[in-house]
Design a protein around this motif. Structure first.
Motif, PDB file in Angstrom:
ATOM      1  N   ILE A 162       0.853  -1.186   0.000  1.00 27.22           N
ATOM      2  CA  ILE A 162       0.000   0.000   0.000  1.00 27.22           C
ATOM      3  C   ILE A 162       0.889   1.237   0.000  1.00 27.22           C
ATOM      4  O   ILE A 162       1.798   1.362   0.820  1.00 27.22           O
ATOM      5  CB  ILE A 162      -0.921   0.028   1.246  1.00 27.22           C
ATOM      6  CG1 ILE A 162      -1.800  -1.224   1.260  1.00 27.22           C
ATOM      7  CG2 ILE A 162      -1.767   1.296   1.267  1.00 27.22           C
ATOM      8  CD1 ILE A 162      -2.597  -1.400   2.537  1.00 27.22           C
ATOM      9  N   GLY A 163       0.606   2.125  -0.917  1.00 19.87           N
ATOM     10  CA  GLY A 163       1.319   3.398  -0.971  1.00 19.87           C
ATOM     11  C   GLY A 163       0.312   4.528  -0.971  1.00 19.87           C
ATOM     12  O   GLY A 163      -0.757   4.437  -1.564  1.00 19.87           O
ATOM     13  N   CYS A 164       0.625   5.582  -0.239  1.00 21.70           N
ATOM     14  CA  CYS A 164      -0.277   6.730  -0.257  1.00 21.70           C
ATOM     15  C   CYS A 164       0.545   8.012  -0.215  1.00 21.70           C
ATOM     16  O   CYS A 164       1.653   8.041   0.317  1.00 21.70           O
ATOM     17  CB  CYS A 164      -1.286   6.677   0.881  1.00 21.70           C
ATOM     18  SG  CYS A 164      -0.586   6.568   2.525  1.00 21.70           S
ATOM     19  N   GLY A 165      -0.004   9.025  -0.825  1.00 14.83           N
ATOM     20  CA  GLY A 165       0.670  10.304  -0.865  1.00 14.83           C
ATOM     21  C   GLY A 165      -0.331  11.423  -0.696  1.00 14.83           C
ATOM     22  O   GLY A 165      -1.470  11.336  -1.159  1.00 14.83           O
ATOM     23  N   PHE A 166       0.099  12.466  -0.003  1.00 11.10           N
ATOM     24  CA  PHE A 166      -0.745  13.628   0.251  1.00 11.10           C
ATOM     25  C   PHE A 166       0.083  14.883   0.030  1.00 11.10           C
ATOM     26  O   PHE A 166       1.229  14.951   0.458  1.00 11.10           O
ATOM     27  CB  PHE A 166      -1.252  13.641   1.702  1.00 11.10           C
ATOM     28  CG  PHE A 166      -1.972  12.403   2.083  1.00 11.10           C
ATOM     29  CD1 PHE A 166      -3.318  12.256   1.802  1.00 11.10           C
ATOM     30  CD2 PHE A 166      -1.314  11.371   2.718  1.00 11.10           C
ATOM     31  CE1 PHE A 166      -3.979  11.102   2.138  1.00 11.10           C
ATOM     32  CE2 PHE A 166      -1.967  10.216   3.066  1.00 11.10           C
ATOM     33  CZ  PHE A 166      -3.302  10.077   2.782  1.00 11.10           C
ATOM     34  N   ASN A 167      -0.495  15.842  -0.625  1.00  9.90           N
ATOM     35  CA  ASN A 167       0.169  17.126  -0.785  1.00  9.90           C
ATOM     36  C   ASN A 167      -0.159  17.953   0.458  1.00  9.90           C
ATOM     37  O   ASN A 167      -1.195  18.607   0.528  1.00  9.90           O
ATOM     38  CB  ASN A 167      -0.292  17.831  -2.056  1.00  9.90           C
ATOM     39  CG  ASN A 167       0.498  19.088  -2.310  1.00  9.90           C
ATOM     40  OD1 ASN A 167       1.353  19.465  -1.515  1.00  9.90           O
ATOM     41  ND2 ASN A 167       0.203  19.744  -3.413  1.00  9.90           N
ATOM     42  N   VAL A 168       0.732  17.906   1.430  1.00 12.24           N
ATOM     43  CA  VAL A 168       0.498  18.575   2.712  1.00 12.24           C
ATOM     44  C   VAL A 168       0.977  20.020   2.678  1.00 12.24           C
ATOM     45  O   VAL A 168       0.269  20.925   3.118  1.00 12.24           O
ATOM     46  CB  VAL A 168       1.195  17.811   3.860  1.00 12.24           C
ATOM     47  CG1 VAL A 168       0.999  18.526   5.194  1.00 12.24           C
ATOM     48  CG2 VAL A 168       0.682  16.384   3.940  1.00 12.24           C
ATOM     49  N   THR A 169       2.173  20.268   2.138  1.00 11.16           N
ATOM     50  CA  THR A 169       2.765  21.602   2.269  1.00 11.16           C
ATOM     51  C   THR A 169       3.170  22.271   0.964  1.00 11.16           C
ATOM     52  O   THR A 169       3.568  23.432   0.983  1.00 11.16           O
ATOM     53  CB  THR A 169       4.008  21.539   3.171  1.00 11.16           C
ATOM     54  OG1 THR A 169       4.971  20.665   2.584  1.00 11.16           O
ATOM     55  CG2 THR A 169       3.665  21.071   4.570  1.00 11.16           C
ATOM     56  N   ASN A 170       3.103  21.589  -0.172  1.00  7.79           N
ATOM     57  CA  ASN A 170       3.568  22.164  -1.433  1.00  7.79           C
ATOM     58  C   ASN A 170       2.424  22.877  -2.155  1.00  7.79           C
ATOM     59  O   ASN A 170       1.543  22.246  -2.717  1.00  7.79           O
ATOM     60  CB  ASN A 170       4.159  21.062  -2.322  1.00  7.79           C
ATOM     61  CG  ASN A 170       4.775  21.611  -3.578  1.00  7.79           C
ATOM     62  OD1 ASN A 170       4.960  22.807  -3.719  1.00  7.79           O
ATOM     63  ND2 ASN A 170       5.105  20.730  -4.497  1.00  7.79           N
ATOM     64  N   SER A 171       2.460  24.193  -2.189  1.00  8.05           N
ATOM     65  CA  SER A 171       1.386  24.982  -2.801  1.00  8.05           C
ATOM     66  C   SER A 171       1.390  24.929  -4.325  1.00  8.05           C
ATOM     67  O   SER A 171       0.405  25.315  -4.952  1.00  8.05           O
ATOM     68  CB  SER A 171       1.492  26.446  -2.362  1.00  8.05           C
ATOM     69  OG  SER A 171       1.331  26.548  -0.975  1.00  8.05           O
ATOM     70  N   ASN A 172       2.479  24.503  -4.911  1.00  7.26           N
ATOM     71  CA  ASN A 172       2.571  24.476  -6.372  1.00  7.26           C
ATOM     72  C   ASN A 172       2.578  23.043  -6.862  1.00  7.26           C
ATOM     73  O   ASN A 172       3.139  22.186  -6.194  1.00  7.26           O
ATOM     74  CB  ASN A 172       3.848  25.189  -6.835  1.00  7.26           C
ATOM     75  CG  ASN A 172       3.783  26.659  -6.504  1.00  7.26           C
ATOM     76  OD1 ASN A 172       2.772  27.299  -6.731  1.00  7.26           O
ATOM     77  ND2 ASN A 172       4.866  27.195  -5.963  1.00  7.26           N
ATOM     78  N   PRO A 173       2.018  22.716  -7.970  1.00  6.16           N
ATOM     79  CA  PRO A 173       1.444  23.617  -8.965  1.00  6.16           C
ATOM     80  C   PRO A 173      -0.026  23.950  -8.719  1.00  6.16           C
ATOM     81  O   PRO A 173      -0.577  24.802  -9.402  1.00  6.16           O
ATOM     82  CB  PRO A 173       1.598  22.835 -10.274  1.00  6.16           C
ATOM     83  CG  PRO A 173       1.477  21.407  -9.859  1.00  6.16           C
ATOM     84  CD  PRO A 173       2.092  21.347  -8.479  1.00  6.16           C
ATOM     85  N   THR A 174      -0.678  23.287  -7.761  1.00  2.00           N
ATOM     86  CA  THR A 174      -2.098  23.587  -7.551  1.00  2.00           C
ATOM     87  C   THR A 174      -2.353  24.121  -6.151  1.00  2.00           C
ATOM     88  O   THR A 174      -2.387  25.310  -5.945  1.00  2.00           O
ATOM     89  CB  THR A 174      -2.974  22.354  -7.823  1.00  2.00           C
ATOM     90  OG1 THR A 174      -2.568  21.288  -6.957  1.00  2.00           O
ATOM     91  CG2 THR A 174      -2.905  21.908  -9.256  1.00  2.00           C
ATOM     92  N   ILE A 175      -2.513  23.229  -5.198  1.00  2.00           N
ATOM     93  CA  ILE A 175      -2.874  23.605  -3.837  1.00  2.00           C
ATOM     94  C   ILE A 175      -2.484  22.462  -2.909  1.00  2.00           C
ATOM     95  O   ILE A 175      -2.318  21.333  -3.359  1.00  2.00           O
ATOM     96  CB  ILE A 175      -4.389  23.908  -3.744  1.00  2.00           C
ATOM     97  CG1 ILE A 175      -4.742  24.665  -2.472  1.00  2.00           C
ATOM     98  CG2 ILE A 175      -5.209  22.645  -3.893  1.00  2.00           C
ATOM     99  CD1 ILE A 175      -6.144  25.253  -2.490  1.00  2.00           C
TER     100      ILE A 175
END
Length: 181
Positions: A53-66
């Motif tokens: 199982i792999g999971c990823g979350f964009n926690v702190t990178n505002s670019n390129p979207t949000i």
């Protein structure tokens, strides 16, 4: 499937931030922007079943979207709230803990033990989409089958299973391209 929804439940508790699951494995802000996803690979070797199982979350990178913390910042501005930003280490630790609980629930109760949580956050409730092309027949998304594939209700009353392997699901155009045999 349910691990991403439980994680969203954790994030959701930080305030009224509209996080959703996009079938089969994406985490979205509303139905607008992808914030993360979950991938599962399984193999049966002899009598042993292995799952990666792999999971990823964009926690702190505002670019390129949000990112998740941008949503928290915006929520704080709009509601004069003081929600703290998420820390990646906390999210990782909580994810592993919740995943273990979800696996136990699944082993004890099967899919029905976790599907209500998944449906609570999924973006597709009663969503109408076109099959094949924008001019194709209209179908309504009604849920998941026993294998986790998307169920759609056709205008003629038939229910069809749509598989993620070989399908295109374009949310912006409300389009599903079924796998060609």
């Amino acid at each position: 499937m349910a691990a991403d929804t439980e994680i969203m439940n954790l994030i959701h508790k930080r305030g009224d931030i509209n996080l959703r699951v996009k079938w089969p494995n994406d985490i979205y802000y509303s139905d607008l922007m992808k914030l993360g996803g979950v991938l599962v690979n399984s193999t049966l070797m002899g009598e042993t079943f292995y799952i990666l199982i792999g999971c990823g979350f964009n926690v702190t990178n505002s670019n390129p979207t949000i990112c998740i913390n941008d949503l928290i910042t915006e929520y704080n501005k709009q509601h004069r709230a003081g929600l703290k930003p998420l820390r990646a280490d906390y999210l990782i630790a909580r994810t592993v803990t919740v995943l273990e609980k979800l696996m136990d629930t699944f082993q004890d109760e099967g899919p029905n033990g976790i599907l209500p949580l998944y449906y609570k956050y999924w973006v597709h409730s009663a969503q109408q989409v076109s099959l094949g092309s924008p001019e194709g027949p209209k179908v309504w998304i009604v849920g998941l089958d026993d294998s986790g594939f998307l169920l759609v209700h056709q205008e003629n009353g038939k229910v069809m299973t749509v598989h993620p392997d070989g399908n295109s699901f374009d949310m912006l155009r409300n389009l599903i391209v079924p796998k060609q045999q």
